[in-house]
Write a protein that holds these residues in place. Structure first.
Motif, PDB file in Angstrom:
ATOM      1  N   SER A 126       0.840  -1.194   0.000  1.00 48.15           N
ATOM      2  CA  SER A 126       0.000   0.000   0.000  1.00 48.15           C
ATOM      3  C   SER A 126       0.876   1.245   0.000  1.00 48.15           C
ATOM      4  CB  SER A 126      -0.898   0.003   1.245  1.00 48.15           C
ATOM      5  OG  SER A 126      -0.107   0.225   2.398  1.00 48.15           O
ATOM      6  N   SER A 127       0.252   2.379  -0.176  1.00 44.95           N
ATOM      7  CA  SER A 127       1.008   3.635  -0.219  1.00 44.95           C
ATOM      8  C   SER A 127       1.637   3.974   1.128  1.00 44.95           C
ATOM      9  CB  SER A 127       0.103   4.781  -0.670  1.00 44.95           C
ATOM     10  OG  SER A 127      -0.973   4.926   0.247  1.00 44.95           O
ATOM     11  N   SER A 128       1.200   3.323   2.203  1.00 42.62           N
ATOM     12  CA  SER A 128       1.762   3.623   3.527  1.00 42.62           C
ATOM     13  C   SER A 128       3.181   3.090   3.672  1.00 42.62           C
ATOM     14  CB  SER A 128       0.878   3.022   4.621  1.00 42.62           C
ATOM     15  OG  SER A 128       0.986   1.603   4.611  1.00 42.62           O
ATOM     16  N   GLY A 129       3.525   2.044   2.916  1.00 46.49           N
ATOM     17  CA  GLY A 129       4.867   1.479   2.999  1.00 46.49           C
ATOM     18  C   GLY A 129       5.174   0.881   4.361  1.00 46.49           C
ATOM     19  N   THR A 130       4.138   0.417   5.053  1.00 41.18           N
ATOM     20  CA  THR A 130       4.306  -0.130   6.396  1.00 41.18           C
ATOM     21  C   THR A 130       5.106  -1.426   6.365  1.00 41.18           C
ATOM     22  OG1 THR A 130       2.169   0.800   6.993  1.00 41.18           O
ATOM     23  CG2 THR A 130       3.046  -0.918   8.436  1.00 41.18           C
ATOM     24  N   TRP A 131       6.033  -1.553   7.312  1.00 43.49           N
ATOM     25  CA  TRP A 131       6.797  -2.790   7.471  1.00 43.49           C
ATOM     26  C   TRP A 131       6.297  -3.490   8.719  1.00 43.49           C
ATOM     27  CZ3 TRP A 131      12.657  -2.507   6.132  1.00 43.49           C
ATOM     28  CH2 TRP A 131      12.822  -1.861   4.916  1.00 43.49           C
ATOM     29  N   PHE A 132       6.236  -4.806   8.675  1.00 45.02           N
ATOM     30  CA  PHE A 132       5.811  -5.541   9.854  1.00 45.02           C
ATOM     31  C   PHE A 132       6.423  -6.931   9.854  1.00 45.02           C
ATOM     32  CE2 PHE A 132       2.685  -5.957   6.495  1.00 45.02           C
ATOM     33  CZ  PHE A 132       2.444  -7.311   6.425  1.00 45.02           C
ATOM     34  N   TYR A 133       6.494  -7.493  11.059  1.00 40.44           N
ATOM     35  CA  TYR A 133       6.973  -8.868  11.221  1.00 40.44           C
ATOM     36  C   TYR A 133       5.821  -9.828  10.992  1.00 40.44           C
ATOM     37  CZ  TYR A 133      11.304  -7.186  13.286  1.00 40.44           C
ATOM     38  OH  TYR A 133      12.508  -6.577  13.496  1.00 40.44           O
ATOM     39  N   LEU A 134       6.110 -10.964  10.381  1.00 34.42           N
ATOM     40  CA  LEU A 134       5.102 -12.007  10.267  1.00 34.42           C
ATOM     41  C   LEU A 134       4.827 -12.572  11.651  1.00 34.42           C
ATOM     42  CD1 LEU A 134       6.174 -14.082   7.122  1.00 34.42           C
ATOM     43  CD2 LEU A 134       4.198 -12.579   7.367  1.00 34.42           C
ATOM     44  N   ASP A 135       3.555 -12.723  11.973  1.00 36.44           N
ATOM     45  CA  ASP A 135       3.133 -13.325  13.237  1.00 36.44           C
ATOM     46  C   ASP A 135       2.671 -14.752  12.978  1.00 36.44           C
ATOM     47  OD1 ASP A 135       3.507 -10.861  14.467  1.00 36.44           O
ATOM     48  OD2 ASP A 135       1.387 -10.295  14.295  1.00 36.44           O
ATOM     49  N   TYR A 136       2.575 -15.529  14.036  1.00 38.44           N
ATOM     50  CA  TYR A 136       2.075 -16.900  13.883  1.00 38.44           C
ATOM     51  C   TYR A 136       0.666 -16.919  13.304  1.00 38.44           C
ATOM     52  CZ  TYR A 136       6.164 -18.734  16.245  1.00 38.44           C
ATOM     53  OH  TYR A 136       7.444 -19.078  16.560  1.00 38.44           O
ATOM     54  N   GLU A 137      -0.154 -15.920  13.636  1.00 39.61           N
ATOM     55  CA  GLU A 137      -1.516 -15.884  13.105  1.00 39.61           C
ATOM     56  C   GLU A 137      -1.528 -15.623  11.591  1.00 39.61           C
ATOM     57  OE1 GLU A 137      -3.858 -12.777  14.847  1.00 39.61           O
ATOM     58  OE2 GLU A 137      -2.610 -11.195  14.020  1.00 39.61           O
ATOM     59  N   ASP A 138      -0.408 -15.174  11.013  1.00 42.35           N
ATOM     60  CA  ASP A 138      -0.331 -14.936   9.572  1.00 42.35           C
ATOM     61  C   ASP A 138      -0.176 -16.234   8.772  1.00 42.35           C
ATOM     62  OD1 ASP A 138      -0.467 -12.177   9.961  1.00 42.35           O
ATOM     63  OD2 ASP A 138       1.707 -12.007  10.137  1.00 42.35           O
TER      64      ASP A 138
END
Length: 156
Positions: A126-138
């Motif tokens: 998305s345009s936000s360019g957010t970075w995140f770690y994969l969680d177990y729920e993913d």
């Protein structure tokens, strides 16, 4: 050891070998090792294959394929533990995954951190360019698979 009157390899009195006339102990290759390692999951259990490592001096290269995650419900970051040597400083490597949520997001990297585990970072398209770690729920299913390779510096 030399050729044509030029030193090519020196066995250092303090241990290790150096090359081409280098006499500095700090530059000597003092350790080489390779073998298998046993990945584990920070939460629940996993199945793994191709878990290999090579250590040259203070650099450690590891790779593995991890799958069959028993935990797929918590919001805890996925963490693969059991690295063969302590991580000295956080660094990044490469990874690919399949059957994981957010498949529309861009996979960025695997990260080895000083908590001695590998985690997986993605970036939103998305345009936000957010970075995140994969969680177990993913993880979409127990057959979710992550393949990774990373080189890190160790204190050992």
């Amino acid at each position: 050891i030399g050729t044509q009157a030029a030193e090519r390899v020196r066995i250092q009195s303090g241990g290790g070998i150096s090359f081409n006339g280098d006499t500095a102990n700090a530059n000597a290759l003092a350790d080489y090792e390779e073998g298998d390692w046993t990945p584990a999951s920070r939460e629940g259990t996993i199945t793994y294959s191709n878990a290999k490592y090579t250590k040259i001096g203070q650099l450690v290269w590891v790779n593995a394929v991890v799958t069959s995650f028993s935990e797929r419900t918590t919001t805890t970051d996925i963490g693969v533990t059991g690295l063969p040597f302590q991580v000295a400083e956080t660094c990044t490597g490469s990874c690919v995954f399949s059957r994981v949520a957010y498949t529309g997001d861009t996979q960025i990297a695997s990260i080895a951190n000083t908590s001695n585990r590998v985690q997986f970072l993605t970036s939103s398209q998305s345009s936000s360019g957010t970075w995140f770690y994969l969680d177990y729920e993913d993880l979409q299913a127990s057959s979710s698979t992550i393949e990774f390779s990373i080189v890190y510096r160790t204190t050992a």
